[in-house]
Scaffold this motif. Structure first.
Motif, PDB file in Angstrom:
ATOM      1  N   ARG A  92       0.833  -1.204   0.000  1.00 25.21           N
ATOM      2  CA  ARG A  92       0.000   0.000   0.000  1.00 25.21           C
ATOM      3  C   ARG A  92       0.869   1.256   0.000  1.00 25.21           C
ATOM      4  NH1 ARG A  92      -4.238  -1.636   4.846  1.00 25.21           N
ATOM      5  NH2 ARG A  92      -5.612  -2.984   3.599  1.00 25.21           N
ATOM      6  N   THR A  93       0.361   2.307  -0.631  1.00 25.19           N
ATOM      7  CA  THR A  93       0.909   3.655  -0.504  1.00 25.19           C
ATOM      8  C   THR A  93      -0.248   4.553  -0.068  1.00 25.19           C
ATOM      9  OG1 THR A  93       0.426   4.499  -2.728  1.00 25.19           O
ATOM     10  CG2 THR A  93       2.419   3.134  -2.477  1.00 25.19           C
ATOM     11  N   PRO A  94       0.004   5.805   0.281  1.00 23.46           N
ATOM     12  CA  PRO A  94      -1.125   6.665   0.682  1.00 23.46           C
ATOM     13  C   PRO A  94      -2.205   6.791  -0.384  1.00 23.46           C
ATOM     14  CG  PRO A  94       0.929   7.646   1.381  1.00 23.46           C
ATOM     15  CD  PRO A  94       1.297   6.461   0.535  1.00 23.46           C
ATOM     16  N   THR A  95      -1.861   6.611  -1.660  1.00 24.06           N
ATOM     17  CA  THR A  95      -2.840   6.811  -2.738  1.00 24.06           C
ATOM     18  C   THR A  95      -3.014   5.597  -3.639  1.00 24.06           C
ATOM     19  OG1 THR A  95      -1.119   7.812  -4.125  1.00 24.06           O
ATOM     20  CG2 THR A  95      -2.467   9.317  -2.795  1.00 24.06           C
ATOM     21  N   SER A  96      -2.571   4.417  -3.213  1.00 29.60           N
ATOM     22  CA  SER A  96      -2.727   3.243  -4.084  1.00 29.60           C
ATOM     23  C   SER A  96      -2.794   1.962  -3.274  1.00 29.60           C
ATOM     24  CB  SER A  96      -1.564   3.152  -5.085  1.00 29.60           C
ATOM     25  OG  SER A  96      -0.359   2.817  -4.415  1.00 29.60           O
ATOM     26  N   LYS A  97      -3.320   0.913  -3.915  1.00 32.50           N
ATOM     27  CA  LYS A  97      -3.314  -0.428  -3.353  1.00 32.50           C
ATOM     28  C   LYS A  97      -3.010  -1.409  -4.471  1.00 32.50           C
ATOM     29  CE  LYS A  97      -7.474  -0.187  -1.726  1.00 32.50           C
ATOM     30  NZ  LYS A  97      -8.764  -0.567  -1.071  1.00 32.50           N
ATOM     31  N   VAL A  98      -2.437  -2.556  -4.123  1.00 38.51           N
ATOM     32  CA  VAL A  98      -2.011  -3.558  -5.101  1.00 38.51           C
ATOM     33  C   VAL A  98      -2.693  -4.884  -4.785  1.00 38.51           C
ATOM     34  CG1 VAL A  98      -0.050  -4.839  -6.058  1.00 38.51           C
ATOM     35  CG2 VAL A  98       0.218  -2.422  -5.433  1.00 38.51           C
ATOM     36  N   PHE A  99      -3.159  -5.559  -5.853  1.00 42.66           N
ATOM     37  CA  PHE A  99      -3.839  -6.840  -5.707  1.00 42.66           C
ATOM     38  C   PHE A  99      -3.060  -7.942  -6.417  1.00 42.66           C
ATOM     39  CE2 PHE A  99      -7.077  -3.608  -5.285  1.00 42.66           C
ATOM     40  CZ  PHE A  99      -7.844  -4.056  -4.219  1.00 42.66           C
ATOM     41  N   GLN A 100      -3.095  -9.136  -5.818  1.00 43.04           N
ATOM     42  CA  GLN A 100      -2.519 -10.326  -6.433  1.00 43.04           C
ATOM     43  C   GLN A 100      -3.627 -11.044  -7.197  1.00 43.04           C
ATOM     44  OE1 GLN A 100       0.902 -11.868  -5.723  1.00 43.04           O
ATOM     45  NE2 GLN A 100       0.254 -12.704  -7.700  1.00 43.04           N
ATOM     46  N   LEU A 101      -3.457 -11.197  -8.521  1.00 44.64           N
ATOM     47  CA  LEU A 101      -4.450 -11.864  -9.339  1.00 44.64           C
ATOM     48  C   LEU A 101      -4.273 -13.375  -9.295  1.00 44.64           C
ATOM     49  CD1 LEU A 101      -4.401  -9.496 -12.456  1.00 44.64           C
ATOM     50  CD2 LEU A 101      -5.803  -9.340 -10.383  1.00 44.64           C
ATOM     51  N   ALA A 102      -5.294 -14.094  -9.712  1.00 48.83           N
ATOM     52  CA  ALA A 102      -5.273 -15.556  -9.652  1.00 48.83           C
ATOM     53  C   ALA A 102      -4.170 -16.145 -10.519  1.00 48.83           C
ATOM     54  CB  ALA A 102      -6.629 -16.109 -10.073  1.00 48.83           C
ATOM     55  N   ASP A 103      -3.807 -15.450 -11.610  1.00 48.20           N
ATOM     56  CA  ASP A 103      -2.791 -15.979 -12.512  1.00 48.20           C
ATOM     57  C   ASP A 103      -1.373 -15.551 -12.121  1.00 48.20           C
ATOM     58  OD1 ASP A 103      -2.757 -13.317 -13.168  1.00 48.20           O
ATOM     59  OD2 ASP A 103      -3.441 -13.563 -15.240  1.00 48.20           O
ATOM     60  N   GLY A 104      -1.225 -14.922 -10.952  1.00 48.00           N
ATOM     61  CA  GLY A 104       0.087 -14.543 -10.475  1.00 48.00           C
ATOM     62  C   GLY A 104       0.478 -13.107 -10.763  1.00 48.00           C
ATOM     63  N   ARG A 105      -0.221 -12.452 -11.669  1.00 48.44           N
ATOM     64  CA  ARG A 105       0.080 -11.055 -11.963  1.00 48.44           C
ATOM     65  C   ARG A 105      -0.437 -10.163 -10.839  1.00 48.44           C
ATOM     66  NH1 ARG A 105      -2.757  -9.465 -17.140  1.00 48.44           N
ATOM     67  NH2 ARG A 105      -4.371 -10.834 -16.243  1.00 48.44           N
ATOM     68  N   THR A 106       0.036  -8.941 -10.832  1.00 49.45           N
ATOM     69  CA  THR A 106      -0.454  -7.968  -9.857  1.00 49.45           C
ATOM     70  C   THR A 106      -1.145  -6.812 -10.580  1.00 49.45           C
ATOM     71  OG1 THR A 106       1.690  -6.815  -9.830  1.00 49.45           O
ATOM     72  CG2 THR A 106       1.307  -8.491  -8.136  1.00 49.45           C
ATOM     73  N   GLU A 107      -2.084  -6.217  -9.890  1.00 45.70           N
ATOM     74  CA  GLU A 107      -2.848  -5.098 -10.438  1.00 45.70           C
ATOM     75  C   GLU A 107      -2.907  -3.994  -9.396  1.00 45.70           C
ATOM     76  OE1 GLU A 107      -6.650  -5.622 -12.796  1.00 45.70           O
ATOM     77  OE2 GLU A 107      -7.453  -4.846 -10.904  1.00 45.70           O
TER      78      GLU A 107
END
Length: 225
Positions: A8-23
């Motif tokens: 996390r940053t103050p203005t963003s969040k990151v997700f782990q996708l099912a196929d291993g990529r991140t968004e």
């Protein structure tokens, strides 16, 4: 898909996708605040009951903390990492503010005019809500700075600088303010007399914003309700 809180940053969040990529999801406004343990947590602007002495309501899950008082001389306290200000009026009359979501209302503060506070992710907005359009409205407040000193600039703006003996404000914060469309007069001393004289009132509402992150104070009468 699951979030990765450590990224996390103050203005963003990151997700782990099912196929291993991140968004990544990005926001132009702050969506996380730094908790006392150093972790970033989601901002929640809901105003809740407070245990702080003299303040019945508060929001502490934000990029700044705001407290709403039970006396008119301490209407609201704005805190950004130990730096901030308390806004009030020259009377100790009891006050019973009410909260609904991110909004606090103090009824009949100026005759039939209410003070309405709205907590945002990076600012506290104060509105003077009027029953009818007044002639030449002028409103006076007392501002007590904490850890900062206010200096009136040649262009009419107000700059807030860290006071001696206090730590610097949080990284990314600027202690500056600007008054636009209002007349602000400062008196030297621990407390400041702030006079808001609106030049234009639209829909019988005047807004005064206190902004965190980019500035600690900005008194800005707005043109919209």
């Amino acid at each position: 898909m699951k979030e990765l809180p450590g990224r996390r940053t103050p203005t963003s969040k990151v997700f782990q996708l099912a196929d291993g990529r991140t968004e990544a999801e990005l926001s132009s406004d702050p969506i996380h605040f730094q908790a006392s343990n150093g972790t970033l947590r989601p901002i929640d602007t809901t105003v809740k009951a407070s245990r702080a002495s003299g303040f019945s309501l508060a929001n502490e899950s934000n990029s700044f903390r705001s407290f709403f008082g039970t006396r008119v001389d301490e209407l609201v306290k704005f805190d950004l990492g130990g730096h901030g200000m308390t806004l009030g009026m020259a009377t100790t009359k009891a006050l019973t503010p009410s909260a609904a979501g991110d909004t606090v209302t103090c009824p009949d503060m100026f005759g039939d005019a209410d003070l309405v506070y709205q907590v945002g992710p990076d600012q506290l907005k104060e509105s003077i809500a009027l029953e009818s359009a007044p002639a030449g409205p002028t409103y006076r407040f007392s501002l007590k700075p904490t850890g900062v000193k206010a200096v009136e600039q040649s262009d009419g703006s107000i700059a807030f600088h860290p006071a001696s003996g206090f730590p610097r404000p949080p990284a990314g914060s600027e202690l500056t303010g600007q008054a636009l469309g209002a007349t602000d007069r400062l008196q030297r001393g621990d407390a400041l007399d702030l006079c808001i004289a609106a030049r234009r009132v639209t829909r019988w509402r005047i807004a005064i914003g206190w902004r965190a992150v980019r500035s600690l104070g900005a008194a800005v009468p707005a043109d919209e309700a």
